[in-house]
Enzyme design. Structure first.
Site, PDB file in Angstrom:
ATOM      1  N   THR A 161      89.894  17.684 122.502  1.00 57.23           N
ATOM      2  CA  THR A 161      89.838  19.140 122.387  1.00 57.23           C
ATOM      3  C   THR A 161      88.981  19.714 123.509  1.00 57.23           C
ATOM      4  O   THR A 161      88.068  19.074 124.022  1.00 57.23           O
ATOM      5  CB  THR A 161      89.282  19.579 121.026  1.00 57.23           C
ATOM      6  OG1 THR A 161      87.884  19.266 120.934  1.00 57.23           O
ATOM      7  CG2 THR A 161      90.031  18.889 119.881  1.00 57.23           C
ATOM      8  N   GLY A 162      89.318  20.941 123.888  1.00 56.65           N
ATOM      9  CA  GLY A 162      88.587  21.579 124.979  1.00 56.65           C
ATOM     10  C   GLY A 162      88.743  20.842 126.286  1.00 56.65           C
ATOM     11  O   GLY A 162      87.811  20.769 127.090  1.00 56.65           O
ATOM     12  N   ALA A 163      89.949  20.326 126.533  1.00 56.92           N
ATOM     13  CA  ALA A 163      90.165  19.442 127.687  1.00 56.92           C
ATOM     14  C   ALA A 163      90.557  20.195 128.951  1.00 56.92           C
ATOM     15  O   ALA A 163      90.882  19.567 129.959  1.00 56.92           O
ATOM     16  CB  ALA A 163      91.249  18.412 127.350  1.00 56.92           C
ATOM     17  N   ASN A 164      90.500  21.515 128.931  1.00 58.35           N
ATOM     18  CA  ASN A 164      90.914  22.261 130.116  1.00 58.35           C
ATOM     19  C   ASN A 164      89.824  22.346 131.177  1.00 58.35           C
ATOM     20  O   ASN A 164      90.092  22.688 132.324  1.00 58.35           O
ATOM     21  CB  ASN A 164      91.358  23.671 129.737  1.00 58.35           C
ATOM     22  CG  ASN A 164      90.286  24.449 129.010  1.00 58.35           C
ATOM     23  OD1 ASN A 164      90.150  24.305 127.803  1.00 58.35           O
ATOM     24  ND2 ASN A 164      89.512  25.259 129.730  1.00 58.35           N
ATOM     25  N   SER A 165      88.574  22.031 130.801  1.00 53.18           N
ATOM     26  CA  SER A 165      87.486  22.141 131.776  1.00 53.18           C
ATOM     27  C   SER A 165      86.297  21.311 131.318  1.00 53.18           C
ATOM     28  O   SER A 165      86.271  20.788 130.200  1.00 53.18           O
ATOM     29  CB  SER A 165      87.059  23.607 131.950  1.00 53.18           C
ATOM     30  OG  SER A 165      86.506  24.113 130.751  1.00 53.18           O
ATOM     31  N   GLY A 166      85.299  21.216 132.177  1.00 51.63           N
ATOM     32  CA  GLY A 166      84.024  20.611 131.807  1.00 51.63           C
ATOM     33  C   GLY A 166      84.122  19.190 131.299  1.00 51.63           C
ATOM     34  O   GLY A 166      84.892  18.368 131.810  1.00 51.63           O
ATOM     35  N   TYR A 220      73.752  28.141 116.840  1.00 55.88           N
ATOM     36  CA  TYR A 220      74.271  27.028 117.636  1.00 55.88           C
ATOM     37  C   TYR A 220      73.679  25.706 117.151  1.00 55.88           C
ATOM     38  O   TYR A 220      74.394  24.713 116.961  1.00 55.88           O
ATOM     39  CB  TYR A 220      73.946  27.236 119.113  1.00 55.88           C
ATOM     40  CG  TYR A 220      74.458  26.116 120.000  1.00 55.88           C
ATOM     41  CD1 TYR A 220      75.821  25.951 120.214  1.00 55.88           C
ATOM     42  CD2 TYR A 220      73.573  25.227 120.619  1.00 55.88           C
ATOM     43  CE1 TYR A 220      76.303  24.927 121.024  1.00 55.88           C
ATOM     44  CE2 TYR A 220      74.046  24.203 121.424  1.00 55.88           C
ATOM     45  CZ  TYR A 220      75.408  24.058 121.621  1.00 55.88           C
ATOM     46  OH  TYR A 220      75.885  23.036 122.415  1.00 55.88           O
TER      47      TYR A 220
END
Length: 310
Positions: A21-26, A176
């Site tokens: 997940t969240g694999a589009n950046s960073g 957070y």
């Protein structure tokens, strides 16, 4: 366990199917890239389809023989989580690895489409629901793993069952910290409950990613942007290093379940990965059980696993 472990030490992942997940950046992009380079078939779960397609192209550039598939997933929407899991269920007969990497940080108070405080809803509840909906696919494969990415800032968090959604006295960093502590409680509780899927947690230390810039932009404060920019430039380690704990947890052979992996350098802020210790509240089994039960009620997702015992 080597103190100098790098992505070059990842065992052959040929034949394994991974969702990040969240694999589009960073960190997510680095994690997906290195898994693909090691031979895994990787699904890039991204909120923005255009950015997901760009990320897939970037991964293919270094792993041209790999099968890289971008798919839309918005962890701030339980409908999107369900639709993503249904799609994965149609496309694959099993899943070897789920890396719960995506997250938001220190946002002004806002709510998801389901009415959850955004950080708790995205970082914890979204991944809880996703893991639950994919669990049978994971259990269908031997040696499957779930890696949930937390943060060293879990140490400032506490689970406020009287106000999980931050409706009273919201503090963005406190929220957070709560979400990152929830990640750890979930990861450890999942490992206690499951006898077929190993569950791990990881944290990147202080890594230079767009998470900080996104947080600073959301705050609207020039000072926040300045602090994040200077901190990333002077103190943070590169995102390639920050992704190593997740990759270690995802692939290191015979790693004991419920291990927490992070940088082994000064204050766990940088360095090569290894097993580290979370703050004491992360190991509170009573809180973990209660959080699990509350998360089931909030998401209407229930895992096919027994309740844990003390």
């Amino acid at each position: 366990m080597s103190t100098k472990w790098t992505a070059a030490d990842i065992p052959d992942q040929t034949g394994r199917v991974a969702v990040v997940t969240g694999a589009n950046s960073g960190l997510g992009l680095v994690t997906a890239r290195e898994l693909a380079r090691a031979g895994a078939e990787v699904v890039l779960a991204c909120r923005d389809p255009k950015r997901g397609a760009d990320a897939a192209a970037a991964v293919r550039a270094v792993a041209p023989a790999g099968k890289i598939t971008p798919q839309r997933l918005d962890l701030a929407s339980l409908v999107s989580v369900r639709e993503f899991a249904e799609l994965i269920g149609k496309e694959y007969d099993g899943l070897d690895l789920l890396v719960n990497n995506a997250g938001v940080m220190a946002l002004p108070r806002r709510e998801t489409v389901d009415g959850f405080e955004a950080q708790f809803g995205t970082n914890h509840l979204g991944h809880f629901a996703l893991t639950g909906r994919l669990f049978e696919m994971l259990a269908a494969r031997p040696n499957s793993r779930v890696v949930t990415v937390s943060s060293g800032l879990h140490r400032m968090g506490r689970i406020d069952f009287d106000d999980l959604q931050g409706a009273h006295g919201y503090r963005k960093w406190g929220a957070y910290g709560q979400s990152k502590l929830a990640n750890l409680l979930f990861a450890f509780e999942l490992d206690r409950r499951s006898d077929s899927v190993r569950s791990y947690a990881a944290h990147p230390g202080y890594a230079a990613t767009n998470l900080q810039s996104t947080s600073a932009k959301a705050s609207g404060r020039t000072l926040d942007r300045l602090v994040m920019t200077v901190g990333n430039a002077l103190f943070a380690q590169p995102q390639d290093m920050g992704a190593l704990p997740s990759l270690y947890a995802a692939t290191y052979p015979d790693l004991p379940g419920a291990s927490f992996v992070g940088p082994k350098g000064l204050f766990e802020q940088r360095g090569h990965p290894g097993v580290v210790h979370a703050a004491k509240p992360a190991y509170d089994q009573d809180v973990a059980r209660r959080l699990w039960e509350v998360s089931e009620e909030l998401t209407d997702v229930r895992f096919p696993v027994p309740s844990s015992t003390s």
